[in-house]
Design an enzyme around this catalytic site. Structure first.
Site, short mmCIF file in Angstrom:
data_model
loop_
_atom_site.label_atom_id
_atom_site.label_comp_id
_atom_site.label_asym_id
_atom_site.label_seq_id
_atom_site.Cartn_x
_atom_site.Cartn_y
_atom_site.Cartn_z
N LYS A 6 44.51 43.16 40.62
CA LYS A 6 43.59 43.11 41.77
C LYS A 6 43.97 44.13 42.84
O LYS A 6 43.11 44.79 43.41
CB LYS A 6 43.54 41.69 42.35
CG LYS A 6 42.76 40.72 41.48
CD LYS A 6 41.30 41.10 41.39
CE LYS A 6 40.56 40.46 40.26
NZ LYS A 6 39.19 40.96 40.09
N GLY A 57 29.40 34.96 32.95
CA GLY A 57 30.49 34.22 33.60
C GLY A 57 30.04 33.40 34.79
O GLY A 57 28.85 33.32 35.10
N GLN A 58 31.03 32.80 35.46
CA GLN A 58 30.73 31.84 36.55
C GLN A 58 29.90 32.49 37.66
O GLN A 58 28.83 31.99 38.00
CB GLN A 58 32.03 31.28 37.14
CG GLN A 58 31.78 30.16 38.15
CD GLN A 58 32.94 29.91 39.11
OE1 GLN A 58 33.85 30.72 39.22
NE2 GLN A 58 32.89 28.80 39.80
N GLY A 89 29.76 41.04 33.09
CA GLY A 89 30.26 39.66 33.21
C GLY A 89 29.14 38.70 33.59
O GLY A 89 29.36 37.68 34.26
N TYR A 103 47.55 39.08 37.28
CA TYR A 103 46.23 39.06 37.93
C TYR A 103 46.31 39.80 39.27
O TYR A 103 45.49 40.67 39.58
CB TYR A 103 45.82 37.61 38.14
CG TYR A 103 44.44 37.41 38.71
CD1 TYR A 103 43.31 37.80 38.01
CD2 TYR A 103 44.26 36.80 39.96
CE1 TYR A 103 42.04 37.59 38.53
CE2 TYR A 103 43.00 36.58 40.48
CZ TYR A 103 41.89 36.97 39.76
OH TYR A 103 40.63 36.76 40.27
N ILE A 130 35.92 29.91 43.86
CA ILE A 130 34.47 29.73 43.96
C ILE A 130 34.08 28.42 43.26
O ILE A 130 34.45 28.18 42.10
CB ILE A 130 33.70 30.90 43.30
CG1 ILE A 130 34.15 32.25 43.88
CG2 ILE A 130 32.18 30.71 43.45
CD1 ILE A 130 33.84 32.47 45.34
#
Ligand code: AKB
Length: 320
Positions: A146, A11-12, A8, A142, A172
């Site tokens: 998690k 990604g951010q 990832g 989600y 974030i």
């Protein structure tokens, strides 16, 4: 010597974590990987990059084997709002992808950082000062992925001795790569819109409090927990970590201190609002502080000052 793989990485969090790791451990010692999105120039020019697919275990194993990786930062994941729209995809990426990475970590003896999230909590969790160990009955895909991810990582540590570690990230906020499809994304968008148009239409209701964190602290959390002496860890995975908690009115008021013309109105997204209401208002992160010295640097005021300064320069230079 740390030889790290970041999934990832486009990604951010991944894009900034990769650069921070390269600075710390050397460019050639941090292998960035992505799925489909093309990496930006900075990422591409600063060290090795490969396309992999965490759903295909061989693609992960090949990179780990070829580069003799000993530490994996597994950031590839589907965020909450997209997961509600595409629950099957969320299961595939967040669970089957994690399972494959855990298997590779087991086979090649790697340490593994996996982020969980405030999304691992749900409407029956105590939402104020949410404890480290508490009720986790999320009602989103989600959240389901998690919680299952936290348990899987604990299982691999206990059953196979895989050195799994992780934190429950809040929303974030960053000024490099945009987040993709989360519930907390409004707290990033608001800065871009405040600078570009002096106004923002918020999809989360006033009065909805959520935990948040500025990117430098998110990176620090990942690096600190992976570098701490593992004997100090009682909880290995899913540490509550937070830096601030606010609702849309509070962040808007903070922005107004620097951009007085800024105004905000509301157009509520019912799916994201329901998700936000099921998440903590503010978490108790004292366990992370006690076990590995978690201590964030940025509060809302410091973050807002920095976000506006950095983003204003960036958006201005793009216009020129
Ligand atoms: C999201 O909103 O989905 C993420 C998260 C809090 O896990 N930013």
């Amino acid at each position: 010597m740390t030889k790290a793989l970041v999934t990832g990485a486009v990604g951010q969090i991944g894009s900034e974590l990769t650069l921070a790791l390269r600075e710390r451990y050397g460019s050639d010692n941090v292998i960035a990987t992505g799925h489909k999105t093309e990496p930006g120039e900075t990422l591409l020019n600063s060290g090795p990059f490969h396309f992999i697919n965490c759903s295909k275990i061989d693609t992960v194993a090949e990179v780990v084997k070829n580069y003799k990786v000993n530490t994996i930062y597994h950031l590839a994941a589907i965020l909450s709002a997209v997961a509600e729209a595409k629950p099957q995809l969320a299961w595939e990426v967040n669970i089957n992808g994690l399972y494959n990475v855990l298997e590779v970590a087991r086979e090649y003896g790697c340490s593994l950082f996996t982020p969980s999230s405030i999304g691992a909590f749900g409407p029956t969790t105590p939402l104020d000062n949410t404890p480290q160990n508490t009720i986790q009955r999320p009602n989103t895909m989600y959240g389901v992925t998690k919680v299952a991810g936290e348990l899987l990582c604990d299982y691999y540590y206990k059953r196979f001795g895989v050195d799994t570690r992780g934190v429950r990230y809040p929303g974030i906020i960053s000024n490099e790569t945009l987040p993709g499809g989360g519930t907390t994304d409004y707290a990033v968008e608001i800065y871009y819109e405040a600078i570009k148009h002096k106004r923002y239409t918020c999809y989360i209701k006033a009065g909805t409090f959520l935990d948040m964190m500025y990117m430098p602290d998110a990176i620090k959390a990942a690096i600190d927990i992976m570098e701490v002496d593992p004997d100090k860890l009682i909880h290995r995975n899913a540490f509550n970590v937070t830096a601030m908690s606010f609702d849309p009115e509070i962040i808007a008021a903070e922005i107004k201190k620097i951009i007085p013309e800024f105004t905000m109105d509301y157009d509520i997204d019912s799916v994201k609002q329901a998700i936000a209401e099921s998440w903590p208002n503010n978490m108790d992160d004292s366990t992370a502080r006690e076990e590995w010295g978690w201590n964030p640097e940025y509060d809302l005021e410091a973050m807002t000052k920095d976000m506006i300064e950095v983003l204003s320069k960036k958006l201005k230079s793009k216009e020129e």
